[in-house]
Enzyme design. Structure first.
Site: not given
Ligand code: FAD
Ligand code: NAP
Length: 313
Positions: A134, A137-138
């Site tokens: 992701c 997200c990261d």
């Protein structure tokens, strides 16, 4: 008979449970085969959910209060795996793995999706410690650092583009020399100066230590040349599996309309092609695959369930 059976207890299922019970439905059960929380509980940090901005809190910490809030309003949780959802006459039969059958007036399926793993050496051990699926997200954890991206589809190329705005360098590794992604996306990515397209190449191993990923071992499949790339992060985008098995009939066909990727076709009210059957979250078509959107879908579907039950009386 249940007013509503919710299948899956991630952000979509929990939010559906909250809205259904707070909206006055008395008999709502959420079937979640594990602990409630969903995929996000495997994330080391969440920082893009509006209103939640506590540095260092894990996805597990983040989801902890969601179930408490739902149970407070009367949602029941059965820690059981659902095998199948079917419709007979005007109600649904929820068949559990144990063979037990539960009747429900409506069903909301929120079984999510599972990012596919590439099956690489080191991938499972280092997942969440440098291996990610992701970028939204990261990606920020690799600000001004080099990263690797694996895959040659639309997701890999689009996410490589997203990461190129954050990271110093994006090394996109693909096993062939032509891309599955749409030609316009490929052309766009080719023009980005800090994306290196490394084609005809496979990842032999993800290297790491107790702190996380340190690099990857590559093999050029045309020349057999082995090389190493020092990166603290690798994003694996080799496709997604939608968890849609519960919507399959015994002969493998689906009880409702799905697209070629197995994502369930819904309208803006999360209604499927079957009356009284709703889906929410990552399982639906065009899902942004984010906690906030899964929660939004859960709320929409529960409000629709309440209206549906009122109309049936
Ligand atoms: P899921 O979260 O997938 O939940 C589905 C649930 O259904 C699971 O708990 C599963 O056990 C259950 N289930 C499945 N099949 C059955 C069955 N047959 N019977 C009973 N239960 C079943 N999003 C963000 O917005 N921000 C982030 O920072 C972020 N980070 C992420 C980090 C990682 C490592 C991952 C993997 C994802 C991340 N995401 C993030 C994406 C986000 O987690 C998902 O988009 C979101 O969880 C989808 O919610 P969902 O409820 O649709 O499905
Ligand atoms: P995908 O199209 O299935 O692509 C997966 C990629 O990963 C392929 O390039 C594949 O290589 C590679 N791959 C698969 N297994 C691998 C392995 N074990 N090791 C190394 N590489 C591996 O998946 P996706 O990119 O997630 O897209 C899924 C669907 O959503 C597609 O239909 C896509 O068009 C669509 N999508 C559309 C958009 C958009 O319209 N903007 C955006 C994202 C996704 P090969 O090519 O060699 O098979």
């Amino acid at each position: 008979m249940l007013d509503c059976a919710i299948i899956g207890g991630g952000p979509a299922g929990l939010t559906a449970g909250l809205y259904a019970t707070r909206g006055g439905l008395k008999n709502v059960t959420m079937f979640e085969m594990g602990m409630p929380g969903g995929q996000i509980t495997s994330s080391s940090e969440i920082e893009n959910y509006p209103g939640f901005f506590e540095h260092g809190k894990t996805g597990m910490d983040f989801m902890d209060t969601w179930q408490e809030q739902c149970f407070h309003f009367g949602l029941k949780h059965e820690m059981k795996k659902v095998d199948r959802v079917s419709k007979i006459d005007n109600h649904f039969i929820i068949t559990l793995e144990s063979g037990e059958e539960v009747k429900a007036k409506t069903a909301i399926v929120c079984t999510g999706s599972t990012p596919r793993r590439a099956g690489l050496k080191g991938e499972d051990e280092l997942f969440g410690r440098g291996v990610s699926t992701c970028a939204t997200c990261d990606g920020f954890f690799y600000k001004n650092k080099p990263v690797a991206v694996l895959g040659g589809g639309d997701t890999a190329l689009e996410e490589a583009h997203y990461l190129s705005n954050i990271c110093s360098e994006v090394n996109l590794i693909h096993r062939r020399d032509s891309f599955r992604a749409s030609p316009s996306t490929v052309e766009r990515v080719k023009k980005i100066p800090n994306i290196n397209l490394i084609t005809n190449t496979v990842v032999e191993e993800i290297l790491g230590d107790t702190m996380g990923v340190t690099g990857i071992k590559l093999k050029n499949i045309k020349t057999d040349e082995i090389s190493e790339l020092e990166v603290p992060g690798i994003f694996v985008f080799v496709g997604h599996n939608v968890n849609n098995d519960v919507l399959k009939n015994e002969d493998g066909s689906f009880i409702c309309e799905v697209n070629e990727q197995g994502q369930v076709v819904v309208d803006l009210n999360m209604r499927t092609s079957v009356d009284g059957l709703f889906v929410a979250g990552d399982i639906r078509i065009d899902a942004p695959k984010q906690v906030v959107s899964a929660a939004g879908d859960g709320a929409v579907s529960a409000l629709q369930v309440i209206s549906y039950i009122q109309e049936q009386v």
